[in-house]
Enzyme design. Structure first.
Site, short mmCIF file in Angstrom:
data_model
loop_
_atom_site.label_atom_id
_atom_site.label_comp_id
_atom_site.label_asym_id
_atom_site.label_seq_id
_atom_site.Cartn_x
_atom_site.Cartn_y
_atom_site.Cartn_z
N ASP A 100 0.79 -1.19 0.05
CA ASP A 100 -0.20 -0.05 -0.04
C ASP A 100 0.77 1.20 -0.08
OD1 ASP A 100 -2.08 1.81 0.15
OD2 ASP A 100 -2.83 1.20 1.92
N ASP A 113 -3.32 2.81 -5.64
CA ASP A 113 -2.02 2.56 -4.96
C ASP A 113 -1.86 1.28 -3.98
OD1 ASP A 113 -4.47 3.16 -3.50
OD2 ASP A 113 -3.60 4.55 -2.28
N GLU A 114 -2.65 0.14 -4.30
CA GLU A 114 -2.40 -1.07 -3.45
C GLU A 114 -2.80 -2.06 -4.22
OE1 GLU A 114 -5.35 -1.79 -0.24
OE2 GLU A 114 -6.72 -0.20 -1.07
#
Length: 425
Positions: A12, A106-107
């Site tokens: 993350d 983003d993860e």
């Protein structure tokens, strides 16, 4: 091994949008930064940890965030830039293992069971990823290492910011049971309130309630789901999701535009450019989408799937214009428009429409001829008459360009050693 029995990683990015902005504006490092819309209607989309210490968080009105943290710098953000950084990070993940399941920009989850012989155990791979992301992108990420997806995600959250946490199979209960019940997937505010009324404050409290009792309290399906998670049981595998192929172009006007005719001309130009890109790579678009960004930086997108895939600029434009007109914008001030071709398929293998009308056939032949002229005489040698005199609102130098081709600024920064904060439960 440090991570024996662990094959799942959850990676993350830390305060992703805000971190990318600080990379672009290094003078803001160590200061509170908010990414989001300005003005009374603005909303926070991301904030640095310096701003979060004041209580600022995503989805909060920007005006309230500034009351909490008056010294914060507010930046509008650039989704095109964030998407490009995300693509680079996901490409790094896929260079390590093909089993990558993105959850957002983003993860992502990674199954690294097959990468151990080459790169070491899961903890070593997690440290390798953190160092590579920092070295190549100038931002930090947190990594959870565990035997299951659920525990790996909780571990990455517990290690934020800029850390790595390993939870081995024998340590899952000690890690999981002290957590609040709200940490369980599927527990929203209403379910959490109901569980708290029953006196269930921690995951351990919930784990020791009989499954049937839990089912009567929150429903059969939810009760069974929460009971399994409370004991660390999560059979889901990492499901790889290949990045969707797409291409497009967008234009930011020098000044905000409220004239629909100017927007229509720009959509035509962007559609023609996108279609040329499709033909150059031998692809057809199944879906056409538009992006509209307003003067306050609020952004909306709309898309439509075509009956037959195409690489004809006029067809892309017709769809894009229909999508734009359907928005019913009455002299709204517009900062940016974009056209994107999505769900691409290979032109050679895609099904063809059996009967093309003379107009459609002639249009494609004309665009192919324009491609040949462009290769011989340069871009823009042949274009629609509507575009011969671009409106004064359009930028004189910029031509929109392919969004994916815009370079990411890469300020110099020191290389980061493979260290950082990491721990095992």
């Amino acid at each position: 091994m440090r991570a024996e029995g662990c094959t799942v990683l959850h990676v993350d990015m830390d305060a992703f949008f805000a971190s990318v902005e600080v990379r672009r504006h290094p003078e803001l490092a160590g200061t509170p930064v908010i990414v989001g819309g300005a003005g009374n209607r603005g909303v926070v989309t991301s904030a640095t940890y310096e701003a979060r210490r004041y209580g600022v968080h995503a989805a909060m009105p920007t005006a309230r965030a500034l009351r909490l943290c008056p010294t914060a710098t507010v930046l509008p953000g650039d989704m095109g830039l964030y998407a490009e950084v995300s693509r680079s990070v996901m490409a790094l993940f896929r260079s390590i293992t093909p089993l990558v399941e993105p959850l957002s920009l983003d993860e992502a989850f990674l199954d690294v069971a097959g990468a151990g012989r080459r790169l070491g155990d899961a903890a070593e791979i997690g440290e390798y990823i953190r160092a590579r992301v920092f070295d190549e992108q100038g931002i930090t990420c947190s990594v959870g290492v565990a035997p299951t997806k659920f525990v790996a995600k909780l571990a990455s959250t517990a290690s934020k910011p800029d850390g790595l946490l390993v939870v081995r199979p024998a340590e899952v209960m000690d890690f999981l049971h002290p957590l609040p019940v709200g940490a369980l997937w599927g527990v929203g505010p209403k379910t959490e309130e109901q569980l708290l009324r029953l006196g269930l404050r921690t995951v351990g409290d919930l784990a020791h309630v009989p499954a049937r009792t839990l089912q009567r309290a929150v429903g059969a399906a939810a009760g069974s789901h929460l009971h399994e998670l409370a004991w660390g049981r999560d059979p889901r595998r990492v499901v790889p999701d290949e990045p969707e192929r797409s291409t497009g172009a967008e234009e930011t006007f020098a000044t905000d535009v409220d004239d629909p005719q100017v927007i229509h001309r720009e959509l035509l130009r962007l559609a023609e450019r996108t279609a040329g890109r499709l033909r150059s790579v031998g692809a057809l678009a199944r879906t056409v989408s538009i992006k509209v960004r307003f003067a306050d930086f609020a952004t909306i997108t709309r898309s439509r799937t075509l009956a037959v895939p195409t690489d004809v600029g006029q067809e892309l434009y017709d769809t894009a214009r229909t999508l734009f007109d359907a928005l019913g914008l009455d002299r709204a001030r517009i900062r940016l428009v974009g056209v994107r071709a999505e769900r691409l398929v290979d032109a050679d293998s895609a099904p063809r429409q059996l009967e093309l009308g003379a107009r459609e056939h002639g249009r494609r032949e004309a665009e192919l001829a324009a491609d040949r002229a462009a290769r011989r005489f340069g871009a823009g040698a042949v274009r629609p008459a509507t575009l011969l005199h671009r409106d004064r609102w359009a930028r004189g130098e910029g031509d929109g360009g392919l969004a994916a081709s815009r370079p990411i600024p890469r300020p110099e920064r020191p290389r980061r050693p493979i260290s950082g904060r990491s721990e095992a439960v």
